[in-house]
Design an enzyme around this catalytic site. Structure first.
Site, PDB file in Angstrom:
ATOM      1  N   SER B 160      42.924  43.866  44.263  1.00 25.18           N
ATOM      2  CA  SER B 160      41.556  44.087  43.789  1.00 25.18           C
ATOM      3  C   SER B 160      41.478  45.415  43.029  1.00 25.18           C
ATOM      4  O   SER B 160      42.288  45.635  42.127  1.00 25.18           O
ATOM      5  CB  SER B 160      40.601  44.041  44.983  1.00 25.18           C
ATOM      6  OG  SER B 160      39.286  43.882  44.553  1.00 25.18           O
ATOM      7  N   ARG B 230      26.696  45.706  50.721  1.00 22.07           N
ATOM      8  CA  ARG B 230      27.883  45.223  51.416  1.00 22.07           C
ATOM      9  C   ARG B 230      27.756  43.742  51.762  1.00 22.07           C
ATOM     10  O   ARG B 230      28.706  42.972  51.620  1.00 22.07           O
ATOM     11  CB  ARG B 230      28.083  46.040  52.688  1.00 22.07           C
ATOM     12  CG  ARG B 230      29.240  45.574  53.550  1.00 22.07           C
ATOM     13  CD  ARG B 230      30.559  45.694  52.832  1.00 22.07           C
ATOM     14  NE  ARG B 230      31.686  45.492  53.735  1.00 22.07           N
ATOM     15  CZ  ARG B 230      32.948  45.436  53.351  1.00 22.07           C
ATOM     16  NH1 ARG B 230      33.248  45.573  52.077  1.00 22.07           N
ATOM     17  NH2 ARG B 230      33.910  45.263  54.220  1.00 22.07           N
ATOM     18  N   ASP B 323      39.929  32.369  44.988  1.00 17.83           N
ATOM     19  CA  ASP B 323      39.277  33.654  44.698  1.00 17.83           C
ATOM     20  C   ASP B 323      38.324  33.463  43.521  1.00 17.83           C
ATOM     21  O   ASP B 323      38.752  33.120  42.426  1.00 17.83           O
ATOM     22  CB  ASP B 323      40.346  34.693  44.366  1.00 17.83           C
ATOM     23  CG  ASP B 323      39.781  36.091  44.112  1.00 17.83           C
ATOM     24  OD1 ASP B 323      38.550  36.249  44.048  1.00 17.83           O
ATOM     25  OD2 ASP B 323      40.595  37.023  43.983  1.00 17.83           O
ATOM     26  N   HIS B 356      38.758  35.840  47.792  1.00 12.00           N
ATOM     27  CA  HIS B 356      39.261  37.147  47.353  1.00 12.00           C
ATOM     28  C   HIS B 356      39.964  37.897  48.488  1.00 12.00           C
ATOM     29  O   HIS B 356      40.945  38.601  48.277  1.00 12.00           O
ATOM     30  CB  HIS B 356      38.087  37.962  46.819  1.00 12.00           C
ATOM     31  CG  HIS B 356      38.478  39.241  46.142  1.00 12.00           C
ATOM     32  ND1 HIS B 356      39.338  39.292  45.066  1.00 12.00           N
ATOM     33  CD2 HIS B 356      38.139  40.528  46.393  1.00 12.00           C
ATOM     34  CE1 HIS B 356      39.496  40.555  44.686  1.00 12.00           C
ATOM     35  NE2 HIS B 356      38.788  41.325  45.475  1.00 12.00           N
ATOM     36  N   ASP B 357      39.440  37.751  49.687  1.00 13.36           N
ATOM     37  CA  ASP B 357      40.012  38.436  50.856  1.00 13.36           C
ATOM     38  C   ASP B 357      41.462  38.040  51.138  1.00 13.36           C
ATOM     39  O   ASP B 357      42.137  38.710  51.930  1.00 13.36           O
ATOM     40  CB  ASP B 357      39.188  38.119  52.110  1.00 13.36           C
ATOM     41  CG  ASP B 357      38.148  39.196  52.387  1.00 13.36           C
ATOM     42  OD1 ASP B 357      38.118  40.190  51.638  1.00 13.36           O
ATOM     43  OD2 ASP B 357      37.378  39.031  53.352  1.00 13.36           O
TER      44      ASP B 357
END
Lengths: 196, 398
Positions: B160, B230, B323, B356-357
Site C-alpha cells: 500500500s 478510520r 483488492d 486490500h488487507d
C-alpha cells in the site's frame, strides 16, 4: 536445455529483446540471456511456474495469453516466442496477430498432428495419438487446437498475412531433422520464424 | 487469523535516533526545512560484515516501526504488524537477513510528524508542519539506512503506501534499493482513491475538536472525525466477500434491537475499529500522509524509468484480485510502464478473498512469491537459491 528450445533460441538470435509467451520456469530466457545476450521477459499463467521463474531471477508476468496481451505495447519487443504453446490457446489466429503487433518477429514451435506416427496410430487403433510429441491422452492434454504443419502455415500466411522466414523441422525428440520428402508427413514438429 | 507468537523473533525494542538537526536540517522537496527529525525504528536479525543482507520495510498509512516480534514477550497482543512475513525461517528470514523498519516521516508513532513539538515555537506544529511528498519519506529512510552503515539494500518491501515509498525510492535511487517489492500499491491514485481520502480528511477537519489543527494546544481532540475516517477507510480495505464471510447480516446481540445504534455485527466491528484507532493514531498525521499519497506520481518524472533501466533493477509487483482500494489495474499500470521502459519486472496477481488487507495476511501463494524473489536476490546468503538462474555465473547480485 531441451533440444527444441535450442532450435527456438537459434531462431531468436542474439542481443534481442524477447517476450516468451508460456515461458514456464524461464529455461529459454535464462539460456537466451547467458548464451545470446538477450534481454527477456516471460509470461505464464501457472502460479507454480511463475514462482519457479522468479526464484531463478527471471522477469515474468503472470497473465493469460488468451485475453490479456493488450498489456503489451505495440512493437515493444524484438521477438515474441510461442514455444509449444499455440496449440493450447483458445484463439490461435488472434494470438498470432497479437504477437506480430508486439514485435516485428515471432518464433512459433508446434507438434505436428499429421506426423506419420500420429496418422498411423489413428488409422490402426482408431484412438487419439499419444507420442513423445503429444505425450498426454486426449482428456489430459492442454492442447485444444492441434494442427498439421500445412494447416499452421496456411494460418500464418493465408489467414494472417504474415510470412514464414525460416522453418526448422523437428524429430520426435525435438531435435532439428533433415527430411527428404513430404515434411508434413515425416516431421514430428517444427519451429518457425515469422515476419510481418 | 489466530495470533501465533511461537514463531516470532521474540522480544524486540523500538529505538530512536535524531537524523536531522539544526546543523543538518532536512530539506523537503517543497523547499521547506525541518530542523529536527527523530526517527523511531526497529531492526531484526544481524547485519553482515559487508552490510549486504539488509532489507528495508516501508509501512502503510497507519503502520509503525514495530513490524515483527513482541514488544512485551508475555503479551501476544504486542506482536508486530508483519510478524507473519518477518522472522526466523519466514519469507523475510531474520536468521539470514537484517530487517529494518522505521516509522515514516509525518507519522505519529515515534517519528517526527505534525504533532511533534516545533523547536521554533515550543508547541506542536499542527498545520504549520510542511506538506510532505513521497520523496521526503524516502529521504529520511535513506538517512536511516546510512546511519546504520548500509550503502545498498538487498531489498525494500512495502504494501500500500509502503509499496509507494518503495517505488519512489526505486525510481529515485535504484542502485540503493537492490530488489524492490511493490505490493498492493499504486503509482497514481484514481479519482475514487482521492475521493475516499477527501471524505476522511473532511471528517477530521470538520470535527469541532480539530480546532484548525491546534487541538493539542487547545486540549481538544477530533476524535469523532478521526474514528469516522478510520471506519470508512476500513470498508475499503476489505472486499465485499470478506465482509460477507466475516459478518454477513448477523446481529451483534442474539436478537435485533432495531433503532439507530449498533445492531449489525459489521457496525460493531467498524465502531471498534474507529475507537481503537484513536489510541494509536493522530488526526494530523492522517491528513499529511493521505495527502502525500494523493499527489504521488513517480512516473511523471521522465527520467524515473530510465534510471531504473540503467541500474538493471528487477522490480517485483504483487496485487490481490479482490483488492478494490488499489486494484490490480494499479499494479498493471506500474508493470506496463516498466515493461515499456525495458526495466526487468515480475508481476503476480494473487488470488485472495480478503481485499486490500491481503498484503498483511499469511497467504501461502503470496508468501512463497516474496520468498522466491528475496532468496534469489540474496543467493549468496541462501545457498540453495540461484542455481541455473539468471545471476549464476555473472557474479553480480542483480
Amino acid at each position: 536445455m531441451r533440444p527444441d528450445l535450442k532450435v527456438v533460441a537459434d531462431l531468436v538470435g542474439r542481443d534481442k529483446r524477447v517476450l516468451d509467451l508460456g515461458c514456464a520456469d524461464g529455461e529459454l530466457l535464462v539460456n537466451l540471456h547467458h548464451q545470446r545476450g538477450c534481454d527477456g521477459l516471460g509470461v505464464d499463467v501457472d502460479p507454480d511456474q511463475v514462482v519457479r521463474a522468479i526464484a531463478r531471477g527471471v522477469s515474468i508476468i503472470e497473465l493469460d495469453i488468451d485475453d490479456q496481451l493488450d498489456e503489451f505495447s505495440d512493437q515493444s519487443f524484438d521477438v515474441v516466442v510461442l514455444s509449444q504453446t499455440l496449440q493450447a490457446t483458445r484463439h490461435p489466429a488472434s494470438l498470432l496477430r497479437q504477437m506480430m503487433r508486439i514485435a516485428g518477429a515471432g518464433v512459433v514451435s508446434v507438434p505436428n498432428f499429421a506426423w506419420w506416427r500420429h496418422r498411423f496410430g489413428l488409422l490402426t487403433t482408431g484412438r487419439m495419438p499419444v507420442s513423445p510429441a503429444l505425450p498426454l491422452t486426449w482428456f489430459d492434454t492442454p492442447n485444444i487446437h492441434l494442427s498439421s504443419l500445412t494447416d499452421l502455415e496456411a494460418l500464418i500466411t493465408t489467414e494472417c498475412g504474415f510470412t514464414v522466414d525460416q522453418r526448422v523441422l523437428l524429430d520426435s525428440a525435438g531435435s532439428p531433422t533433415r527430411v527428404r520428402g513430404p515434411y508434413n508427413l515425416l516431421a514430428a514438429g517444427a519451429a518457425y520464424l515469422i515476419k510481418a | 487469523m489466530p495470533t501465533d507468537c511461537s514463531t516470532s523473533i521474540g522480544q524486540v525494542e523500538t529505538r530512536h535516533v535524531v537524523l536531522f538537526d539544526e546543523q543538518n536540517p532536512l530539506r523537503l522537496r517543497s523547499g521547506a526545512q525541518l530542523t529536527r527529525v527523530e526517527v523511531a525504528y526497529e531492526t531484526y536479525g544481524t547485519l553482515d560484515a559487508d552490510a549486504g543482507n539488509a532489507v528495508f520495510l516501508c509501512h502503510a498509512l497507519t503502520g509503525d516501526a514495530h513490524a515483527a516480534g513482541l514488544q512485551d514477550s508475555d503479551d501476544p497482543k504486542t506482536l508486530g504488524w508483519w510478524d507473519n512475513l518477518v522472522g526466523p525461517g519466514k519469507p523475510l528470514d531474520t536468521d539470514k537477513l537484517f530487517v529494518i523498519c522505521p516509522n515514516l516521516l509525518g507519522g505519529c508513532r515515534g517519528t517526527t510528524g505534525p504533532s511533534s513539538t516545533n523547536p521554533d515555537t515550543g508547541e506542536a506544529y499542527g498545520l504549520d508542519f510542511p506538506l510532505l511528498q513521497m520523496t521526503d519519506f524516502v529521504a529520511v529512510h535513506r538517512a536511516l539506512m546510512r546511519h546504520l552503515g548500509i550503502e545498498r539494500l538487498l531489498a525494500a518491501v512495502g504494501g500500500s503506501l509502503g509499496g509507494m515509498q518503495v517505488l519512489q525510492w526505486a525510481t529515485e535511487a535504484p542502485e540503493e534499493v537492490g530488489h524492490p517489492l511493490v505490493i498492493a500499491a499504486s503509482s497514481r491514485l484514481t479519482a475514487q482513491n482521492i475521493a475516499f481520502s477527501a471524505v476522511a480528511r473532511a471528517a477530521i477537519m470538520q470535527d469541532p475538536g480539530f480546532a484548525e489543527g491546534r487541538y493539542l494546544a487547545e486540549g481538544s481532540s477530533p476524535e469523532m472525525g478521526l474514528s469516522i475516517a478510520r471506519m470508512m477507510a476500513h470498508i475499503t480495505y476489505l472486499s465485499e466477500q470478506a465482509m460477507d464471510e466475516k459478518f454477513g447480516r448477523r446481529f451483534q446481540q442474539a436478537e435485533s434491537r432495531g433503532g439507530f445504534g449498533v445492531d449489525f455485527a459489521v457496525e460493531s466491528y467498524l465502531a471498534h475499529q474507529g475507537v481503537s484507532f484513536l489510541g494509536r493514531f493522530d488526526a494530523l498525521s492522517y491528513l499529511y500522509l493521505t495527502r502525500a499519497m494523493d499527489y504521488f506520481d513517480p512516473f511523471a518524472d521522465p527520467k524515473a524509468v530510465e534510471r531504473l533501466r540503467a541500474a538493471g533493477t528487477h522490480v517485483l509487483v504483487i496485487s490481490f484480485d479482490s483488492d478494490w482500494r488499489f486494484s490490480t489495474a494499479h499494479s498493471r499500470r506500474i508493470v506496463r510502464i516498466l515493461t515499456d521502459g525495458r526495466v526487468p519486472v515480475s508481476f503476480r496477481e494473487i488470488t485472495s478473498p480478503w481485499g486490500h488487507d491481503s498484503f498483511l495476511l499469511e497467504l501461502p501463494d503470496y508468501h512463497r512469491t516474496v520468498r522466491a524473489f528475496v532468496e534469489h536476490a540474496g543467493d549468496r546468503i541462501f545457498p540453495h537459491a540461484g542455481r541455473s538462474s539468471l545471476s549464476s555465473g555473472d557474479g553480480n547480485w542483480r
